[in-house]
Design an enzyme around this catalytic site. Structure first.
Site, PDB file in Angstrom:
ATOM      1  N   GLU A 134      -3.133  -3.238  14.083  1.00  0.00           N
ATOM      2  CA  GLU A 134      -3.021  -1.986  13.653  1.00  0.00           C
ATOM      3  C   GLU A 134      -4.856  -1.496  14.224  1.00  0.00           C
ATOM      4  O   GLU A 134      -5.206  -0.326  14.398  1.00  0.00           O
ATOM      5  CB  GLU A 134      -3.509  -2.156  11.986  1.00  0.00           C
ATOM      6  CG  GLU A 134      -4.001  -2.331  11.096  1.00  0.00           C
ATOM      7  CD  GLU A 134      -3.767  -1.902   9.831  1.00  0.00           C
ATOM      8  OE1 GLU A 134      -4.890  -1.881   9.298  1.00  0.00           O
ATOM      9  OE2 GLU A 134      -3.131  -1.283   9.166  1.00  0.00           O
ATOM     10  N   ASP A 161      -0.283  -2.146  -0.388  1.00  0.00           N
ATOM     11  CA  ASP A 161      -1.444  -1.363   0.366  1.00  0.00           C
ATOM     12  C   ASP A 161      -3.041  -1.856  -0.838  1.00  0.00           C
ATOM     13  O   ASP A 161      -2.617  -1.639  -1.457  1.00  0.00           O
ATOM     14  CB  ASP A 161      -1.423  -0.448   1.207  1.00  0.00           C
ATOM     15  CG  ASP A 161      -2.350  -1.292   2.679  1.00  0.00           C
ATOM     16  OD1 ASP A 161      -3.068  -1.983   2.635  1.00  0.00           O
ATOM     17  OD2 ASP A 161      -1.848   0.083   2.746  1.00  0.00           O
ATOM     18  N   GLU A 175       0.607  -9.109   4.359  1.00  0.00           N
ATOM     19  CA  GLU A 175      -0.541  -9.083   5.853  1.00  0.00           C
ATOM     20  C   GLU A 175      -1.648 -10.169   6.095  1.00  0.00           C
ATOM     21  O   GLU A 175      -0.840 -10.774   6.862  1.00  0.00           O
ATOM     22  CB  GLU A 175      -0.946  -7.624   5.588  1.00  0.00           C
ATOM     23  CG  GLU A 175      -1.929  -6.901   7.374  1.00  0.00           C
ATOM     24  CD  GLU A 175      -2.723  -5.634   7.130  1.00  0.00           C
ATOM     25  OE1 GLU A 175      -2.647  -5.140   7.901  1.00  0.00           O
ATOM     26  OE2 GLU A 175      -2.976  -4.796   5.558  1.00  0.00           O
TER      27      GLU A 175
END
Length: 469
Positions: free
Chosen positions: A276, A221, A270
């Site tokens: 989210e 991430d 992503e």
């Protein structure tokens, strides 16, 4: 930001993309002199690190976009042309123009679904222990995954010591080796979240260490950019992960450019305005329009880790951002349809096991849907309005449909799929009260009529999901 769709009127749509991006920055597009012009960001010179998550922010840059020597190839620039909107989502030029497999045998790469902790805030309830980032909570997630045939459980942000950017420092409440062993005994794999900067400090050591424990992959991430340095990081991460038979799911990521063909252990990205965002987005944010726009544009570049599967669903007037017990915009069937409409080889079940256990019928169906496919056909759709996608796995066809906040009735023609009249159809569709209660749905099983055409009503923000048997 690419991909970019251009409406050429009667001439159809053109999608601008790029492929095979190796040691070179990603291209951006800007209006210029009545047309479009590409530009690139320069190589970073100095960076600033955010204290808590160690997210890297570029402070200064050099005056060049790439450093290279010797002969090399450069990324493909792709113009994908479609007469109709529904022809766009099945375009595979980005994948086909990418470099071929460089890791050899990848039979060890196992795609599937993931029970996810972070979106639902480790939101278990009705238990005799306190849920949170601890062994007992993850044992519960593993038991839930095993009981439902879900292949993986992720340990998202929080399992390593905060503010240390050292993935070898694990909080005392977590025993990664124990959880790997516990999961393996139950036929479940463990995936670990890792911040880019922490992983990059000791990529070889970290990946070797956790692979030896039995970890199956990393969700990486906060890369947050696509200059040459970061593009090189993706490549090194994919190569190092393959060395230790680990999968990569890139979050905080730029759009795919075919890396999954070169390194088949890169199973998801992503690079999408995923679910989210509903934890903090203001009510005026229109996720329903996005959901029926993105499959025609972003998803053509490659798979998306959208993290669908919400069981707390809201009509437009009742949605609000909630971080601890988040909800989705749109109906329950809109969420179910995401498992067919969105291509996501490593696909999250975003909600709490406790919520799924209260909604067994939907949870069991979601868990049964494959994540990779033998064939895909987009039956109907219009950018920003609606989409109907059919995907085949073996002999079964899974068909998902979504609409924007505009309700609509569709004639879904299954005759192109080679399904015999009389075949069994299992259908989830919006209930009559879904305009007022987004969780309302109808679940039916029936024989496909001779016409092979089904009339389906979708509520505002609605959808449907079916499988033929």
């Amino acid at each position: 930001i690419l991909p970019l769709a251009v409406d050429c009127g009667a001439a159809g749509k053109v999608l601008i993309m790029e492929a095979d991006m190796e040691s070179y920055p990603g291209m951006f597009i800007e209006p210029k002199e009545g047309g479009l012009s590409g530009y690139f960001v320069e190589v970073p010179d100095s960076v600033y690190l955010h204290e808590r998550r160690h997210q890297e922010k570029v402070v200064t840059r050099h005056d060049y976009i790439a450093a290279t020597k010797g002969e090399r190839t450069f990324p493909w620039r792709v113009l994908a042309v479609a007469d109709e909107d529904k022809d766009l989502p099945t375009n595979n030029m980005v994948y086909m123009l990418a470099a071929e497999n460089r890791i050899g045998d990848y039979s060890w790469v196992k795609t599937g679904k993931v029970a996810w902790d972070w979106w639902n805030n480790w939101g278990l309830y009705g238990l005799d222990f306190k849920p949170g980032i601890n062994n007992r909570t993850y044992e519960y997630y593993i038991d839930f995954a095993a009981a439902n045939g879900i292949e993986y459980v992720i340990l998202d942000e929080g399992w390593s010591v905060n503010k240390k950017a050292d993935l070898m420092q694990v909080i005392p409440e977590i025993d990664v080796k124990h959880l790997c062993d516990y999961a393996k005994e139950r036929g479940v794999g463990i995936v670990l979240w890792a911040g880019y900067w922490a992983l990059n400090r000791d990529m070889e050591g970290v990946m070797k260490h956790y692979a030896e424990m039995g970890v199956k992959g990393f969700k990486i991430d906060f890369m947050d950019r696509d200059d040459q340095q970061m593009v090189d990081f993706y490549e090194r991460a994919a190569v190092t992960a393959a060395k230790y038979k680990l999968m990569c799911d890139f979050h905080g990521a730029y759009k795919p450019c075919g890396l999954s063909r070169k390194y088949p252990n890169v199973v998801n990205y992503e690079g999408v305005n995923g679910l989210e965002q509903m934890k903090w987005s203001k009510p005026e944010v229109d996720m329903m329009e996005y959901d029926v726009t993105m499959p025609f544009i972003r998803m053509i570049a490659g798979p998306i880790d959208y993290t669908q599967g919400a069981m707390l669903n809201a009509i437009r007037s009742e949605y609000k951002p909630v971080r601890k017990r988040p909800m989705s915009q749109g109906t329950r069937c809109h969420q179910l349809a995401a498992y067919a409409v969105f291509f996501s080889p490593l696909s999250m079940l975003c909600d709490s096991p406790s919520n799924y256990r209260k909604n067994v019928e939907c949870a069991e169906f979601i868990a049964s849907v494959p994540t990779v496919w033998d064939e895909t056909v987009v039956l109907d759709g219009k950018i920003g309005e609606y989409i109907v996608t059919a995907r085949r796995s073996g002999e079964k066809w899974y068909v998902g449909g979504m609409t924007s906040w505009t309700p609509r009735t569709l004639e879904v023609d299954l005759s192109k799929l080679g399904i015999a009249a009389g075949a069994t159809v299992e259908l989830f569709c919006d209930g009559k009260l879904a305009f007022d209660d987004a969780t309302s749905y109808v679940h039916n099983t029936f024989a496909l009529p001779e016409s092979k055409v089904l009339t389906i009503n979708m509520a505002p923000g609605g959808g449907f999901m079916m499988v033929t048997k």
